[in-house]
Scaffold this active site. Structure first.
Site, PDB file in Angstrom:
ATOM      1  N   SER A  83       0.835  -1.197   0.000  1.00  0.00           N
ATOM      2  CA  SER A  83       0.000   0.000   0.000  1.00  0.00           C
ATOM      3  C   SER A  83       0.869   1.246   0.000  1.00  0.00           C
ATOM      4  O   SER A  83       1.875   1.313   0.689  1.00  0.00           O
ATOM      5  CB  SER A  83      -0.928   0.034   1.214  1.00  0.00           C
ATOM      6  OG  SER A  83      -1.693   1.227   1.203  1.00  0.00           O
ATOM      7  N   LYS A 101      -4.260  -6.776   3.431  1.00  0.00           N
ATOM      8  CA  LYS A 101      -4.283  -5.704   2.430  1.00  0.00           C
ATOM      9  C   LYS A 101      -5.704  -5.481   1.926  1.00  0.00           C
ATOM     10  O   LYS A 101      -6.132  -4.340   1.675  1.00  0.00           O
ATOM     11  CB  LYS A 101      -3.354  -6.054   1.260  1.00  0.00           C
ATOM     12  CG  LYS A 101      -3.385  -5.041   0.095  1.00  0.00           C
ATOM     13  CD  LYS A 101      -3.115  -3.632   0.559  1.00  0.00           C
ATOM     14  CE  LYS A 101      -2.856  -2.639  -0.558  1.00  0.00           C
ATOM     15  NZ  LYS A 101      -3.559  -2.705  -1.788  1.00  0.00           N
ATOM     16  N   HIS A 123      -7.411  -3.504   4.531  1.00  0.00           N
ATOM     17  CA  HIS A 123      -6.888  -2.144   4.409  1.00  0.00           C
ATOM     18  C   HIS A 123      -7.669  -1.371   3.347  1.00  0.00           C
ATOM     19  O   HIS A 123      -8.100  -0.236   3.553  1.00  0.00           O
ATOM     20  CB  HIS A 123      -5.399  -2.191   4.049  1.00  0.00           C
ATOM     21  CG  HIS A 123      -4.816  -0.889   3.572  1.00  0.00           C
ATOM     22  ND1 HIS A 123      -5.077  -0.378   2.319  1.00  0.00           N
ATOM     23  CD2 HIS A 123      -4.000   0.006   4.182  1.00  0.00           C
ATOM     24  CE1 HIS A 123      -4.440   0.770   2.174  1.00  0.00           C
ATOM     25  NE2 HIS A 123      -3.779   1.023   3.288  1.00  0.00           N
ATOM     26  N   ASN A 124      -7.851  -2.002   2.183  1.00  0.00           N
ATOM     27  CA  ASN A 124      -8.562  -1.333   1.092  1.00  0.00           C
ATOM     28  C   ASN A 124     -10.040  -1.134   1.419  1.00  0.00           C
ATOM     29  O   ASN A 124     -10.648  -0.154   0.993  1.00  0.00           O
ATOM     30  CB  ASN A 124      -8.414  -2.133  -0.198  1.00  0.00           C
ATOM     31  CG  ASN A 124      -7.019  -2.008  -0.781  1.00  0.00           C
ATOM     32  OD1 ASN A 124      -6.084  -1.594  -0.097  1.00  0.00           O
ATOM     33  ND2 ASN A 124      -6.866  -2.362  -2.035  1.00  0.00           N
ATOM     34  N   GLU A 170     -10.207   1.781   3.535  1.00  0.00           N
ATOM     35  CA  GLU A 170      -9.971   2.917   2.625  1.00  0.00           C
ATOM     36  C   GLU A 170     -11.256   3.303   1.891  1.00  0.00           C
ATOM     37  O   GLU A 170     -11.573   4.497   1.769  1.00  0.00           O
ATOM     38  CB  GLU A 170      -8.878   2.520   1.632  1.00  0.00           C
ATOM     39  CG  GLU A 170      -8.567   3.511   0.538  1.00  0.00           C
ATOM     40  CD  GLU A 170      -7.602   2.915  -0.463  1.00  0.00           C
ATOM     41  OE1 GLU A 170      -7.917   2.917  -1.667  1.00  0.00           O
ATOM     42  OE2 GLU A 170      -6.522   2.440  -0.035  1.00  0.00           O
ATOM     43  N   LYS A 200     -13.015  -1.798  -7.475  1.00  0.00           N
ATOM     44  CA  LYS A 200     -12.123  -2.890  -7.835  1.00  0.00           C
ATOM     45  C   LYS A 200     -12.352  -4.047  -6.869  1.00  0.00           C
ATOM     46  O   LYS A 200     -13.122  -3.948  -5.920  1.00  0.00           O
ATOM     47  CB  LYS A 200     -10.669  -2.427  -7.817  1.00  0.00           C
ATOM     48  CG  LYS A 200     -10.314  -1.545  -9.005  1.00  0.00           C
ATOM     49  CD  LYS A 200      -8.811  -1.319  -9.100  1.00  0.00           C
ATOM     50  CE  LYS A 200      -8.471  -0.549 -10.358  1.00  0.00           C
ATOM     51  NZ  LYS A 200      -7.008  -0.316 -10.475  1.00  0.00           N
TER      52      LYS A 200
END
Length: 623
Positions: free
Chosen positions: A292, A347, A350-351, A354, A421
């Site tokens: 990231s 991850k 994390h996204n 976000e 995404k």
């Protein structure tokens, strides 16, 4: 200046045109400079003699000198004898000779397939008879694929078993990782596939960084693999999904035991688990490493989330420590999270966090748009960014608000249709499969879906009554509501990681996860810095008195914001999700008892009772 020499039919023109495309130099074919008389002579089956060739050689020599002065070129020319080559290179020390070698039988078969060329195939023997191969230049075997031939020209030297790491995929992130490795002293090899539309990628990358001496480019996979020290460390930065499986099929036969493949893209963690199991059978390490930080993070220092074997982690630790961002104490923002898919799962979360953080800022923008202009909004966000709510996303949002295109604000011409995404969607799917509440991330995903329904929205706007007069909403109250929602978002994100870690037996160290998310990554913030100290006392944020007190005190502020949004007809998907989650979690008796009764009524699914043990199930004859 490159001159590609060899007998007719050896592939000089094909190689020259391909090479010209890769290195962006003009291509010329010496055959085009023959006189009509010479062409007619060769077509009739008569070989040219030295006197026939002399004017042709002089003309070419003049042009070669001119092309050299203008930045160079690529010339395909038979140049069969040393005397011819001396005439061509007279007064020119900037020529690189490329010599194409092949057997008479192979070249003869090629000539029989060639049409509409003045060279008579019967003359091939006469060319072999006078051919004088030089003991200088780059000698190539014409049986090799075109990418291998070009690779040999580009490298001009071998670096077998010298590179500390190899990077496959020269997109923005792959280039960033490669430069980062080079800057930190690692001999680095890069590879990109040699296909239509991507043939110049490696050369363009090398051309942009001519002063990086420990960077080596490859378009031939075998040459790339040979360049790496054992155990080989190969960092993949290519599109997730089928492309990775295809590459693994191609690369696996070239690898040895204990080699390490690092998938640095956004792969689904279950794909990473599957690939890790498959490569383990060949004793090759497969690592899923979340990265990231975007383009700048890849180049200057990213947050790295490692999932794989401890052995692979130990092999890669020096590189991970060097290329990762550094926290406030100088410690690398990289972390071993557990086996197989742990890194990619973290991850993914994390996204997801976000996504929700971005949606909250978008909803603040929607509220404030009714009471101030962009510059005023930017000023508010800049002020907030100096305090407890400071974050990378808040910082860039204030900059976006002020950006103009001429006299017009850029935001006013950007379509209100946000794309999604895989990772954001996967976070919601994973929470469902693990039975974890993840309403903040899912609300952000659905908000993007609604934004994509542009045509339907425009139709409904025409039928909807106009909004009421705008009312001003207090900025301090808005800031408190924002903090409330962000805390809930982070609670849900870390709870999701904890649930997956328990199921898959990964390491769950939320304090360290928060730490590596303080620098380099997209969701770095002052709140993340605070979470480090909160997690030092307990892995559950719900058990932290300071956070619980903050949520309790700011609950009225988010409620006030939602009342205001309803009055103003402003959709606040993520703020509503945060509030409803908190209220539900703080409610002693939810209406789920009715849901249990309904399920038992129509499907005999049974229910539990408050006056009996929770493991005992009951069924009632309702009719």
């Amino acid at each position: 200046m490159y001159i590609i020499m060899g007998v007719s039919g050896s592939g000089k023109t094909f190689l020259g045109k391909q090479l010209a495309q890769v290195i962006s130099k003009p291509f010329y074919d010496a055959d085009d400079f023959h006189s009509e008389a010479s062409k007619i002579k060769m077509k009739s089956g008569h070989a040219l003699n030295d006197m026939d060739r002399l004017p042709w050689l002089h003309t070419l020599a003049d042009n070669i000198n001119k092309w050299s002065r203008n930045g160079g070129a690529i010339l395909a020319c038979s140049a069969l004898k040393e005397d011819y080559r001396k005439k061509l290179s007279k007064d020119n020390n900037h020529i690189t000779w490329i010599v194409l070698n092949g057997t008479f039988k192979i070249i003869q078969s090629r000539l029989k397939e060639r049409h509409d060329h003045f060279f008579n195939p019967e003359l091939l023997k006469s060319q072999f008879d006078i051919l004088e191969l030089p003991n200088y230049g780059i000698h190539l075997n014409i049986n090799h694929p075109i990418e291998v031939l070009i690779q040999s020209v580009l490298t001009k030297k071998t670096i077998d078993n010298q590179a500390s790491i190899g990077v496959i995929g020269m997109g923005v992130m792959g280039q960033g990782i490669a430069i980062n490795c080079c800057k930190n002293g690692f001999e680095t090899a890069v590879y990109n596939r040699f296909i239509k539309g991507e043939k110049t990628v490696v050369f363009n990358f090398l051309s942009k960084h001519p002063n990086i001496k420990n960077l080596h480019g490859f378009i031939d996979l075998l040459s790339f693999i040979r360049a790496l020290k054992r155990p080989r460390k190969i960092w993949l930065m290519i599109k997730s999904g089928e492309a990775i499986d295809t590459l693994l099929d191609e690369i696996l036969p070239l690898l040895d035991e204990n080699d390490v493949i690092i998938d640095g893209g956004n792969s689904h963690y279950k794909d990473t688990q599957r690939r890790e199991r498959a490569l383990k059978k060949h004793r090759v390490n497969y690592v899923g490493c979340g990265v990231s930080g975007g383009e700048i993070g890849a180049r200057e220092g990213a947050s790295l989330m490692f999932g794989g074997s401890k052995e692979a982690y130990n092999i890669l630790t020096p590189i991970l420590n060097a290329i990762s961002a550094k926290d406030n104490s100088g410690k690398p923002c990289q972390l071993f999270l557990g086996a197989d898919g742990a890194g990619h799962f973290v991850k993914m979360v994390h996204n997801g966090i976000e996504y929700a953080e971005m949606q909250l800022l978008a909803e603040l923008y929607a509220v404030l748009s009714n009471q101030m202009d962009y510059d005023e909004m930017a000023s508010v966000f800049e002020k907030w960014n100096q305090g407890s709510e400071g974050s990378y996303l808040l910082e860039i949002t204030s900059k976006i608000l002020k950006k103009k295109e001429g006299s017009e604000y850029l935001l006013d011409v950007i379509l209100d249709n946000a794309k999604t995404k895989g990772t954001g969607i996967w976070s919601t799917q994973s929470s469902l499969s693990l039975g974890v509440v993840n309403t903040m991330m899912s609300s952000a995903i659905f908000a993007r879906y609604i934004s994509g329904m542009k045509e339907q929205r425009e139709f409904l706007v025409k039928r909807k009554p106009p909004s009421e007069a705008t009312k001003f909403f207090d900025l301090n109250t808005l800031k408190d509501a924002y903090r409330f929602a962000r805390i809930i978002n982070h609670i849900q994100g870390f709870n999701l990681i904890q649930a997956a870690s328990q199921k898959y037996h990964w390491n769950f160290n939320p304090k360290e996860i928060a730490r590596i998310w303080t620098k380099g990554c997209i969701i770095r913030s002052n709140l993340m810095e605070e979470l480090i100290s909160y997690f030092a006392h307990d892995k559950s944020l719900f058990k932290n008195d300071t956070l619980m007190e903050t949520l309790t005190k700011t609950e009225p502020q988010i409620a006030a914001l939602l009342h205001h949004a309803i009055d103003q007809k402003v959709a606040l998907d993520s703020f509503s999700s945060a509030y409803n989650y908190w209220i539900s979690m703080c409610t002693k008796r939810l209406p789920a008892n009715l849901i249990q009764a309904q399920r038992d009524f129509f499907g005999a699914h049974t229910y539990q009772r408050i006056d009996k043990h929770v493991d005992t199930n009951f069924h009632t004859k309702w009719y």
